[in-house]
Design a protein around this motif. Structure first.
Motif, PDB file in Angstrom:
ATOM      1  N   LEU A   1      11.007  11.355  -7.421  1.00 43.96           N
ATOM      2  CA  LEU A   1      10.975   9.907  -7.630  1.00 43.96           C
ATOM      3  C   LEU A   1      12.359   9.296  -7.500  1.00 43.96           C
ATOM      4  CD1 LEU A   1       8.365   9.810 -10.489  1.00 43.96           C
ATOM      5  CD2 LEU A   1       8.194   8.538  -8.344  1.00 43.96           C
ATOM      6  N   GLU A   2      12.370   8.085  -6.959  1.00 40.63           N
ATOM      7  CA  GLU A   2      13.601   7.335  -6.736  1.00 40.63           C
ATOM      8  C   GLU A   2      13.509   6.023  -7.503  1.00 40.63           C
ATOM      9  OE1 GLU A   2      13.377   6.818  -2.551  1.00 40.63           O
ATOM     10  OE2 GLU A   2      13.757   8.952  -2.081  1.00 40.63           O
TER      11      GLU A   2
ATOM     12  N   ALA B   1       2.331   5.700   3.208  1.00 40.48           N
ATOM     13  CA  ALA B   1       3.387   4.826   3.701  1.00 40.48           C
ATOM     14  C   ALA B   1       4.660   5.642   3.895  1.00 40.48           C
ATOM     15  CB  ALA B   1       3.628   3.699   2.707  1.00 40.48           C
ATOM     16  N   ASP B   2       5.463   5.223   4.853  1.00 40.72           N
ATOM     17  CA  ASP B   2       6.664   5.982   5.186  1.00 40.72           C
ATOM     18  C   ASP B   2       7.567   6.197   3.976  1.00 40.72           C
ATOM     19  OD1 ASP B   2       7.148   4.642   8.555  1.00 40.72           O
ATOM     20  OD2 ASP B   2       5.923   6.296   7.799  1.00 40.72           O
ATOM     21  N   PHE B   3       7.604   5.217   3.085  1.00 39.41           N
ATOM     22  CA  PHE B   3       8.559   5.304   1.976  1.00 39.41           C
ATOM     23  C   PHE B   3       8.138   6.323   0.912  1.00 39.41           C
ATOM     24  CE2 PHE B   3       5.745   2.714  -0.500  1.00 39.41           C
ATOM     25  CZ  PHE B   3       5.289   1.708   0.344  1.00 39.41           C
TER      26      PHE B   3
ATOM     27  N   GLY C   1       0.823  -1.199   0.000  1.00 40.46           N
ATOM     28  CA  GLY C   1       0.000   0.000   0.000  1.00 40.46           C
ATOM     29  C   GLY C   1       0.856   1.248   0.000  1.00 40.46           C
ATOM     30  N   VAL C   2       0.476   2.199  -0.811  1.00 39.24           N
ATOM     31  CA  VAL C   2       1.163   3.477  -0.914  1.00 39.24           C
ATOM     32  C   VAL C   2       0.406   4.563  -0.140  1.00 39.24           C
ATOM     33  CG1 VAL C   2       1.860   5.290  -2.519  1.00 39.24           C
ATOM     34  CG2 VAL C   2       2.170   2.884  -3.141  1.00 39.24           C
TER      35      VAL C   2
ATOM     36  N   ARG D   1       6.638  12.997  -0.409  1.00 37.76           N
ATOM     37  CA  ARG D   1       6.927  13.022  -1.840  1.00 37.76           C
ATOM     38  C   ARG D   1       5.685  12.803  -2.695  1.00 37.76           C
ATOM     39  NH1 ARG D   1      10.066   9.124  -3.937  1.00 37.76           N
ATOM     40  NH2 ARG D   1       9.456   7.553  -2.392  1.00 37.76           N
ATOM     41  N   PHE D   2       4.759  12.013  -2.217  1.00 42.41           N
ATOM     42  CA  PHE D   2       3.551  11.677  -2.976  1.00 42.41           C
ATOM     43  C   PHE D   2       2.344  12.368  -2.349  1.00 42.41           C
ATOM     44  CE2 PHE D   2       4.900   7.224  -4.711  1.00 42.41           C
ATOM     45  CZ  PHE D   2       6.079   7.791  -5.182  1.00 42.41           C
ATOM     46  N   THR D   3       1.401  12.751  -3.183  1.00 45.64           N
ATOM     47  CA  THR D   3       0.178  13.393  -2.718  1.00 45.64           C
ATOM     48  C   THR D   3      -1.015  12.861  -3.497  1.00 45.64           C
ATOM     49  OG1 THR D   3       1.394  15.426  -2.230  1.00 45.64           O
ATOM     50  CG2 THR D   3      -1.008  15.576  -2.302  1.00 45.64           C
ATOM     51  N   VAL D   4      -2.066  12.523  -2.778  1.00 42.90           N
ATOM     52  CA  VAL D   4      -3.287  12.025  -3.402  1.00 42.90           C
ATOM     53  C   VAL D   4      -4.331  13.141  -3.443  1.00 42.90           C
ATOM     54  CG1 VAL D   4      -5.225  10.430  -3.151  1.00 42.90           C
ATOM     55  CG2 VAL D   4      -2.905   9.645  -2.696  1.00 42.90           C
TER      56      VAL D   4
END
Length: 126
Positions: A86-87, A61-63, A47-48, A67-70
Motif C-alpha cells: 500500500l502507498e 486499474a493501472d495504479f 474504478g479499482v 498489488r491488489f487482488t480480487v
C-alpha cells in the motif's frame, strides 16, 4: 433489501497490507460481477477493479495492478480486495458495486447499478 456492506478498512503504514470485504445480500450474488471503487478526498470516485466480459478476466486499474487482488466466496456472498504494498496514494474510501470493464477513451469500471454502500476508509501513512 439489496445491501452491499464494505468492511476491513483501517490505518496502515506504507508497504503494509489490508483485506477489504464486500458482503452482499438481497440479490442473487452469482448473477453479478462485483467491482471495487475508491474515492479520495476532493477527487472523483474511480474504478479499482471489475470483471471483463470480453475475456472473462478481472480488470485492474493501472495504479493497483500487481498489488491488489480480487477474490470471491460465492458461499458467503462476499467479494474480497487484497491490497498489498500500500502507498499513501491508496488512501481513500473504498466501495463495492456491481460493475463491468468498459471503454470510453480508455478502459474503466462502469457500475451497473447506481447503488452504493457506505464504504470503508483506508488510510496509508508514509
Amino acid at each position: 433489501e439489496v445491501q452491499l456492506v464494505e468492511s476491513g478498512g483501517g490505518s496502515v503504514q506504507a508497504g503494509g497490507s489490508l483485506r477489504l470485504s464486500c458482503t452482499t445480500s438481497g440479490f442473487t450474488f452469482a448473477d453479478y460481477h462485483i467491482g471495487w471503487f475508491r474515492q479520495a478526498p476532493g477527487k472523483e470516485r474511480e474504478g479499482v477493479s471489475c470483471f471483463s466480459t470480453s475475456d472473462s478476466t478481472t480488470y485492474y486499474a493501472d495504479f493497483v495492478k500487481g498489488r491488489f487482488t480480487v477474490s470471491r466466496d460465492n458461499a458467503k456472498n462476499t467479494v474480497y480486495l487484497q491490497m498489498n504494498s500500500l502507498e499513501p496514494e491508496d488512501s481513500a474510501v473504498y466501495y463495492c458495486a456491481p460493475a463491468l470493464k468498459s471503454f470510453y477513451g480508455g478502459y474503466y469500471c462502469r457500475p451497473t447499478w447506481n447503488r452504493w454502500g457506505k464504504g470503508t476508509r483506508v488510510t496509508v501513512s508514509s
